[in-house]
Design an enzyme around this catalytic site. Sequence first.
Site, PDB file in Angstrom:
ATOM      1  N   TYR A 282      31.515-146.288 -15.750  1.00  0.00           N
ATOM      2  CA  TYR A 282      31.954-144.922 -16.048  1.00  0.00           C
ATOM      3  C   TYR A 282      31.166-144.346 -17.218  1.00  0.00           C
ATOM      4  O   TYR A 282      31.069-144.960 -18.275  1.00  0.00           O
ATOM      5  CB  TYR A 282      33.440-144.929 -16.389  1.00  0.00           C
ATOM      6  CG  TYR A 282      34.092-143.581 -16.309  1.00  0.00           C
ATOM      7  CD1 TYR A 282      34.523-143.085 -15.090  1.00  0.00           C
ATOM      8  CD2 TYR A 282      34.275-142.801 -17.445  1.00  0.00           C
ATOM      9  CE1 TYR A 282      35.124-141.844 -15.006  1.00  0.00           C
ATOM     10  CE2 TYR A 282      34.881-141.563 -17.360  1.00  0.00           C
ATOM     11  CZ  TYR A 282      35.303-141.085 -16.151  1.00  0.00           C
ATOM     12  OH  TYR A 282      35.898-139.850 -16.075  1.00  0.00           O
ATOM     13  N   TYR A 336      36.297-133.674 -13.570  1.00  0.00           N
ATOM     14  CA  TYR A 336      36.379-134.453 -14.818  1.00  0.00           C
ATOM     15  C   TYR A 336      36.767-135.909 -14.547  1.00  0.00           C
ATOM     16  O   TYR A 336      37.261-136.600 -15.455  1.00  0.00           O
ATOM     17  CB  TYR A 336      37.429-133.865 -15.796  1.00  0.00           C
ATOM     18  CG  TYR A 336      37.278-132.417 -16.139  1.00  0.00           C
ATOM     19  CD1 TYR A 336      36.200-131.967 -16.890  1.00  0.00           C
ATOM     20  CD2 TYR A 336      38.226-131.489 -15.743  1.00  0.00           C
ATOM     21  CE1 TYR A 336      36.072-130.631 -17.227  1.00  0.00           C
ATOM     22  CE2 TYR A 336      38.117-130.137 -16.075  1.00  0.00           C
ATOM     23  CZ  TYR A 336      37.036-129.727 -16.821  1.00  0.00           C
ATOM     24  OH  TYR A 336      36.922-128.405 -17.157  1.00  0.00           O
TER      25      TYR A 336
END
Lengths: 389, 137
Positions: A282, A336
Amino acid sequence: MSIRNQACIAGIYEHPTRNAADISLAALHGDVIAGALADAGLDKGDVDGFFCDSDAPGLGALSMLDYLGMRVRHVEASESGGATYLSQVAHAAEAIAAGKMKVAVISMAGRPRADAAAGGVAPRPFPPSTPDLQFELPYGAELVNEYALAAMRHMYEYGTTAEQLAWVKVAASHHAQHNPLAMLPKVVTVEDVLGSPMIADPLHRMDCCIVSDGGGAIVVVSPDVAASLKQPVVKVLGHGEAVKHQNGGQIDLTFSAAAYSGADAFAEAGVTPSDIDYASIYDSFTITVITQLEDLGFCAKGDGGRFVADGGLISGVGRLPVNTDGGGLCNNHPGYRGGMTKIIEAVRQLRGQAAPQVQVKNCRLALAQAMGGSLGTRHAAATLILERH
Amino acid sequence: MTEPLGKRIPAAPEPTVETVEYWQAADAHKLMIGRCHGCGEAYFYPRSRCPRCLSADTGLEQAEGSGTVYSYSIMRRAKIPYAIAYVTLAEGPTMMTNIVDCAIDHISIGMPVSLVFVESDGGSPVPVFKPAGEFAG
């Protein structure tokens, strides 16, 4: 009971759009679900499990199941931010192992760019009952300066440099040039990153991920269903999930919840970091990658900066190929939430379906790692370890 | 850069019924932390149950108002650049805050700071910190 070898990922789909001004949120979900089912070679009628997050339109999964005209016998609408979907793969595997379902669809979508264009800048809403934000929002806390707090402390403790942070972005851009759908396909240098505007010290603009519209879906199936399908089978070997927070004020920003989720995932899978051929990590910000690489055990705590430097994450060049689709820094960070695309690229690598220039040779074991929330305050982390059959 | 940080007006805090007392103390320029009467833990942010032992036998206690910077960042993408920080209080817990009354490049991790209050945009004043000791002035 372990979920090791109890379920397979049989279908993946990443929405090609990065700006969904003309596509509703529900329609994005419909697109990615249909795409993932087609990829798996399954029909809507085969699906008996449905998973989504709290950004899905309507009341949990109810509105989406109505919209899709879908009847299932296992439903989960759960929330750990961008890490949600990695946890949901494991939860689906648990339900499959328990005999509750055989074919699950996990769907995510978001359109922050379109929403902002339609209504001005739209801050993410938090209910007034949230206990912590009254002690943070008055100070101008945002995601970027919260991650910056972690980056600043990492530099102080370990001597990590801005140049090392920049290498994470440089590697992502090297991969993105081979992805025709990447939002930022241009190769950048360390100097480009350091020359981009400072947003929140020590994070420059190019240390930050993109904001994009779109989404993705994956199909998780039982091993017997997987055996009948057309795509190469990717097995779920191990998983971990954890939440790290301010701990009543005993704050340590130098590590993330990946330290917990990674240890659990490796233990369940029965493998070690040195066995991993490809990793999706991530990348909300460059510091996010460095911290998680350390926490997962790819290098010692504090050595993350040196690990990523000099092309350490570039496929075919470095120590560990990471985010070969260009990641959230260059390719896609829909809504997001970067976890879904992390799983999808890991599956592509294991199937041998990544871009040829970045495909890892004989890729057998892959790791997907995601975070949701903020490294600087409270966050969830989830780790998945996947194996090519 | 020796430019001073500008005067940023914090957004008004939004108390819950659980935190009214904390913000009333802030109105009197007192910084309160949570203290557990069961296990003795000092904690931040204040809440009715101890985050260490889950006891409800807790209360607020006034912090002396000194601490050190654990980490900080200057937010440049704002009309008035401002410094967000975590400050570790003398009592032990670390809290999110702003650093004020300081040149931008004078902030450092480990710097001693002391408590001041600034007016918010229509709500209670909020606790922030300025350089202390040899770092002051």
